[in-house]
Scaffold this motif. Structure first.
Motif, short mmCIF file in Angstrom:
data_model
loop_
_atom_site.label_atom_id
_atom_site.label_comp_id
_atom_site.label_asym_id
_atom_site.label_seq_id
_atom_site.Cartn_x
_atom_site.Cartn_y
_atom_site.Cartn_z
N LEU A 31 0.63 -1.19 -0.04
CA LEU A 31 -0.02 -0.08 0.07
C LEU A 31 0.87 1.08 0.16
N GLU A 32 0.36 2.33 -0.81
CA GLU A 32 1.13 3.57 -0.83
C GLU A 32 -0.05 4.45 -0.43
N LEU A 33 0.43 5.45 0.42
CA LEU A 33 -0.81 6.60 0.74
C LEU A 33 0.08 7.86 0.80
N ALA A 34 -0.39 8.78 0.04
CA ALA A 34 -0.08 10.14 -0.29
C ALA A 34 0.15 10.99 1.17
N PRO A 35 0.90 11.86 1.58
CA PRO A 35 1.00 12.51 2.63
C PRO A 35 -0.56 13.10 3.12
N GLY A 36 -0.75 12.73 4.35
CA GLY A 36 -2.09 13.03 4.79
C GLY A 36 -3.47 12.20 4.49
N ALA A 37 -2.95 11.13 3.59
CA ALA A 37 -4.16 10.47 2.94
C ALA A 37 -4.67 9.23 3.97
N SER A 38 -5.63 8.70 3.92
CA SER A 38 -6.04 7.63 4.43
C SER A 38 -7.10 6.86 3.65
N LEU A 39 -7.60 5.61 4.08
CA LEU A 39 -8.57 4.67 3.31
C LEU A 39 -9.87 5.35 3.58
N ALA A 40 -10.89 5.25 2.72
CA ALA A 40 -11.99 6.07 2.96
C ALA A 40 -12.95 5.71 3.91
N GLU A 41 -12.93 4.12 4.19
CA GLU A 41 -13.64 3.65 5.45
C GLU A 41 -12.95 2.76 6.19
N SER A 42 -13.32 2.54 7.64
CA SER A 42 -12.29 1.27 8.25
C SER A 42 -13.22 -0.14 7.63
N GLY A 43 -12.25 -1.03 7.84
CA GLY A 43 -12.60 -2.35 7.16
C GLY A 43 -12.54 -3.46 8.40
N HIS A 44 -13.27 -4.29 8.32
CA HIS A 44 -13.41 -5.62 9.13
C HIS A 44 -13.81 -6.79 7.98
N HIS A 45 -13.05 -7.94 8.41
CA HIS A 45 -13.45 -9.21 7.66
C HIS A 45 -12.70 -10.28 8.46
N ALA A 46 -13.07 -11.60 8.01
CA ALA A 46 -12.62 -12.60 8.90
C ALA A 46 -11.31 -12.87 8.80
N GLY A 47 -10.63 -13.47 9.74
CA GLY A 47 -9.25 -13.74 9.82
C GLY A 47 -8.29 -12.78 10.42
N GLU A 48 -7.14 -12.69 10.11
CA GLU A 48 -6.07 -12.05 10.68
C GLU A 48 -5.28 -11.06 9.85
N GLU A 49 -4.75 -10.04 10.33
CA GLU A 49 -4.14 -9.14 9.43
C GLU A 49 -2.57 -8.81 9.88
N PHE A 50 -1.80 -8.63 9.27
CA PHE A 50 -0.36 -8.43 9.54
C PHE A 50 0.17 -6.98 8.48
N VAL A 51 0.76 -5.95 9.28
CA VAL A 51 1.36 -5.00 8.65
C VAL A 51 2.84 -4.58 8.85
N HIS A 52 3.47 -4.36 7.86
CA HIS A 52 5.02 -3.67 8.28
C HIS A 52 5.11 -2.73 7.46
N VAL A 53 5.50 -1.50 8.29
CA VAL A 53 5.93 -0.26 7.58
C VAL A 53 7.21 -0.21 7.00
N LEU A 54 7.28 0.07 5.74
CA LEU A 54 8.65 0.07 4.93
C LEU A 54 9.02 1.66 4.82
N ALA A 55 8.09 2.62 4.89
CA ALA A 55 8.65 4.11 4.63
C ALA A 55 7.40 5.03 5.18
N GLY A 56 7.84 6.05 6.11
CA GLY A 56 6.68 6.99 6.35
C GLY A 56 6.21 6.38 7.93
N ARG A 57 4.95 6.96 8.19
CA ARG A 57 4.53 6.91 9.47
C ARG A 57 2.98 6.52 9.32
N LEU A 58 2.80 5.27 9.97
CA LEU A 58 1.43 4.69 9.86
C LEU A 58 0.61 5.19 11.12
#
Length: 205
Positions: free
Chosen positions: A130-157
């Motif tokens: 995922l790439e997000l421009a400065p100050g950007a966010s996804l439009a809505e929060s999500g939820h779905h079955a299972g598990e999720e892992f995130v790792h930040v490569l650059a910037g601040r999440l």
């Protein structure tokens, strides 16, 4: 992934037989074919998904973009994978996805791009960049079955998971959580782009 609320780039130009179909036009044509194959009217789909018939018509004709949230509603309604709406790559074993072959869902309005790092979703995991421009966010929060892992490569999440205090993750930081809890990604920096790896298990789309 947080609901995958991004937008597919719209094309407002008319194509000729000699011009390749844009991604937006391809997705629209696929949605139109799915509806026609099931002998459904625009009104039928609108009633079941909560998306207006007039908007569905614009999308099917490649004349409007669509958020990933709405696209996910259509994918769930038709009982397909989101990758079935994108041009299919050739099958390979192992599944190697070259940088210039990566399929993507791009939202210039929301400043977000999602790159699919595997050729399909018929697996136990769905890896994405995922790439997000400065100050950007996804439009809505999500939820779905299972598990999720995130790792930040650059910037601040800024990671917001329901029931927990928000966390700000810098490059090199990771998070793992149950994805049935509503969650949201935001770029916490007004000046720097954000790049992160997100892996969902099982694929929600």
């Amino acid at each position: 992934m947080p609901g995958y609320r991004d937008r597919i780039v719209a094309s407002t130009t008319q194509t000729t037989a000699a011009e390749p179909m844009s991604q937006q036009e391809f997705v629209g044509a696929q949605l139109r074919a799915l509806r026609a194959a099931r002998r459904l009217s625009l009104g039928d789909v609108a009633r079941e998904t909560g998306i207006s018939a007039s908007f569905l018509s614009l999308v099917e004709n490649g004349r409007s973009d669509i958020t990933i949230g709405r696209l996910t509603r259509l994918v769930d309604y038709y009982g397909i994978s989101i990758t079935e709406l994108l041009p299919a790559p050739g099958g390979r074993d192992p599944d190697v996805v070259r940088a210039d072959e990566t399929r993507q869902l791009h939202s210039p309005e929301e400043g977000t791009t999602i790159y699919l790092l595997a050729s399909g979703t018929d697996r136990t995991m769905l890896p994405m960049l995922l790439e997000l421009a400065p100050g950007a966010s996804l439009a809505e929060s999500g939820h779905h079955a299972g598990e999720e892992f995130v790792h930040v490569l650059a910037g601040r999440l800024r990671l917001e998971v329901d029931g927990a205090e928000p966390h700000e993750l810098d490059a090199g930081d990771s998070a793992y959580y149950k994805s049935d809890r509503p969650h949201m990604f935001r770029n916490a920096s007004p000046d720097e782009p954000l790049r992160l790896i997100c892996i969902d298990s099982p694929p929600p789309i």
